[in-house]
Design an enzyme around this catalytic site. Structure first.
Site, PDB file in Angstrom:
ATOM      1  CG  ASN A 330      -2.008  -0.951   1.241  1.00 48.58           C
ATOM      2  OD1 ASN A 330      -2.156  -1.711   0.291  1.00 48.58           O
ATOM      3  ND2 ASN A 330      -2.804  -0.941   2.290  1.00 48.58           N
ATOM      4  CE1 TYR A 332      -2.879   4.216   0.878  1.00 51.27           C
ATOM      5  CE2 TYR A 332      -4.184   5.760  -0.405  1.00 51.27           C
ATOM      6  CZ  TYR A 332      -4.076   4.578   0.291  1.00 51.27           C
ATOM      7  OH  TYR A 332      -5.164   3.741   0.395  1.00 51.27           O
TER       8      TYR A 332
HETATM    9  C1  NOJ Z   1      -4.724   2.626   4.267  1.00 52.43           C
HETATM   10  C2  NOJ Z   1      -5.786   1.788   4.885  1.00 52.43           C
HETATM   11  O1  NOJ Z   1      -5.594   0.436   4.584  1.00 52.43           O
HETATM   12  C3  NOJ Z   1      -7.201   2.227   4.564  1.00 52.43           C
HETATM   13  O2  NOJ Z   1      -8.042   1.659   5.514  1.00 52.43           O
HETATM   14  C4  NOJ Z   1      -7.278   3.738   4.564  1.00 52.43           C
HETATM   15  O3  NOJ Z   1      -8.592   4.189   4.412  1.00 52.43           O
HETATM   16  C5  NOJ Z   1      -6.404   4.272   3.442  1.00 52.43           C
HETATM   17  N1  NOJ Z   1      -5.035   3.858   3.679  1.00 52.43           N
HETATM   18  C6  NOJ Z   1      -6.414   5.784   3.297  1.00 52.43           C
HETATM   19  O4  NOJ Z   1      -5.908   6.364   4.442  1.00 52.43           O
END
Ligand code: NOJ
Length: 494
Positions: A330, A332
């Site tokens: 994950n 961002y």
């Molecule tokens: C990571 C998390 O897994 C998810 O639950 C969250 O809403 C998103 N990032 C955005 O912050």
């Protein structure tokens, strides 16, 4: 001053490199696109049909101001009742798969090993999964996305080694009940958030603040629980069900704040303390050496009889290593990482064990989330780092996306997806990184933890003021659909 000049030049060069250059590379035919959600964030029905209480139910009910606007997930997007609409949205998007999570408390209301299974909970997940399969959408299922059953928290939660036994029972139940339909399992979502934020910094439920101790113990139990679930699947289910198992680990990209060796060392240390904390034991062997060395040494100097970082026995190291069928990420955003002098030794905590100055660049575009600025090149660098560090594994991007304050017309999100995907396709085609899946976070606006419903990540908006929780397609959903069907980010690909 020197640092500021360096940053300006770097940003300018990166900007130059990328400004007019959405990639013309095409995503390979085998590449799959998906969208994600998680149980507490979308399901609602918090106490329906036999579901037990989890730590997010508990904290939002007992301490409502813990979340912005006193929001909670009691109803959320009401996906428990509206899952067919969710599947219709996914179908309309044209995604290959849907990543969703199971609520442990919906399946095992008491949480603990040996406790009764809630048939209605299983029925809900079987219905959702069957609806996906009937529409040609593959289910990708997370077993745990932060919503620990409250009875287990009352036994101490993740820092308690007993959790391994409870999680193993839950995992086996899930494989037995849903394994005929599901072929991709994710044991844990972003465990660093569960452990560091939940038990170290208090910014996620259950909101404990024992950093430098409880967060390390939590991680230790959680990694052992993951390995156990992996082995259970491998030994008891894999030959019949033919699925694959991995863990979702998150990191931001850490860019050295200057060209100095010290800042490079600081950036590498930072990613070892985030991705490596979980990735190394599972993919390589044991915790990163830099974590072991630093925490052992600081603990000694602080007068602890043993390291605050628990030790795996040799047997455990071997049991844990190799418990992955793919690597999941994950990602961002990014941080600059700058070397800094050792902090006061009396300071016990993860941040002082890490001891790196982390910051974001003011010129990076903001989102609605203070921690998230738009840094598309960070994704290319992160997957290259994973590929190099972990010997070119198959990588799934299990989350990537951006928040705003709402609205159907969302050019910022379109731009975000275009630029991150542009860097991703270049990593695949030009750098040879083996990424095979990309998952947009999120299918729809939902409960964003401590920020409640104020930060919107969805491709679809949800009207949280209407009892129907009406969903409306955003412009970014059309854009994402087009990328999925053409596998291209520009009008014509090479
Ligand atoms: C990571 C998390 O897994 C998810 O639950 C969250 O809403 C998103 N990032 C955005 O912050």
């Amino acid at each position: 001053m020197k640092l500021r000049f360096f940053l300006l030049v770097t940003v300018f060069l990166v900007g130059l490199d990328k400004s007019n250059s959405t990639s013309k590379n095409k995503f390979p035919d085998y590449f799959k696109f998906g969208a994600a959600t998680a149980s507490y964030q979308v399901e609602g029905a918090w106490n329906e049909d036999g579901k037990g209480e989890n730590i997010w139910d508990h904290i939002t009910h007992t301490n409502p101001t813990y979340v912005e606007n006193e929001d909670n997930g009691d109803v959320a997007c009401d996906s428990y009742h509206k899952y067919k609409e969710d599947v219709a949205m996914l179908k309309d998007l044209g995604v290959d798969y849907y990543r969703f999570s199971l609520s442990w408390s919906r399946i095992l209301p008491y949480g603990v090993a040996g406790s009764p299974v809630n048939k209605l909970g299983i029925e809900y997940y079987r219905n959702l999964t069957q609806e996906l399969l009937d529409n040609g959408i593959e289910p990708m299922v997370t077993l745990f996305h932060w919503d620990t059953p409250e009875p287990l928290q009352e036994l101490g939660g993740w820092p308690n080694p007993e959790m391994e036994e409870h999680y193993a029972y839950y995992a086996r139940t899930v494989f037995e009940q849903l394994g005929d339909l599901v072929k991709i399992w994710l044991t844990f979502n972003e465990p660093k958030q569960t452990c560091l934020e939940g038990y170290g910094k208090g910014v996620k439920a259950p909101a404990f603040t024992t950093t430098g101790m409880a967060d390390y113990k939590c991680t230790h139990t959680l990694i052992k629980s993951h390995a156990k679930a992996y082995h259970i699947y491998d030994e008891e289910f894999k030959s019949k069900q033919g699925g694959r198992v991995g863990m979702v680990i998150d990191t931001v990209w850490f860019e050295p704040a200057s060209g100095s060796e010290k800042d490079a060392e600081a950036a590498e240390r930072a990613i070892q303390f985030t991705y490596g904390w979980y990735g190394n034991p599972i993919i390589l062997e044991n915790y990163p050496q830099v974590m072991i060395d630093r925490i052992d040494e600081r603990s000694k100097q602080q007068g602890f009889a043993q390291s605050r970082l628990p030790k795996f026995s040799e047997e455990e190291v071997n049991y844990i290593k190799g418990t992955y069928d793919f690597v999941a990420l994950n990602m961002y955003t990014a941080n600059y990482a700058e070397w800094k002098e050792e902090t006061d030794i009396s300071d016990v905590g993860y941040d002082s064990d890490l001891n790196v100055h982390l910051f974001m660049d003011d010129s990076w575009e903001e989102s609605a989330s203070s921690w998230l600025r738009v840094v598309p090149w960070g994704l290319r660098k992160t997957v290259n780092w994973l590929s190099k560090t972990y010997n070119n594994p198959e990588i799934f991007i299990t989350e990537n996306g951006v928040s705003d304050r709402g609205g159907i017309d969302d050019p910022q999100r379109i731009n975000f997806y275009r630029e991150y995907l542009s860097n991703l396709v270049d990593a695949i085609v030009e750098d040879g990184v083996n990424v095979t899946r990309y998952t947009a976070w999120s299918l729809m606006d939902n409960f964003e933890w401590g920020s409640g419903y104020s930060e919107k990540f969805g491709l679809y908006s949800v009207d949280f003021s209407s009892p129907e929780r009406t969903r409306t397609k955003k412009a970014s959903a059309d854009y994402y659909s087009q990328v999925i069907s053409t596998r291209c980010l520009v009008d014509s690909c090479e």
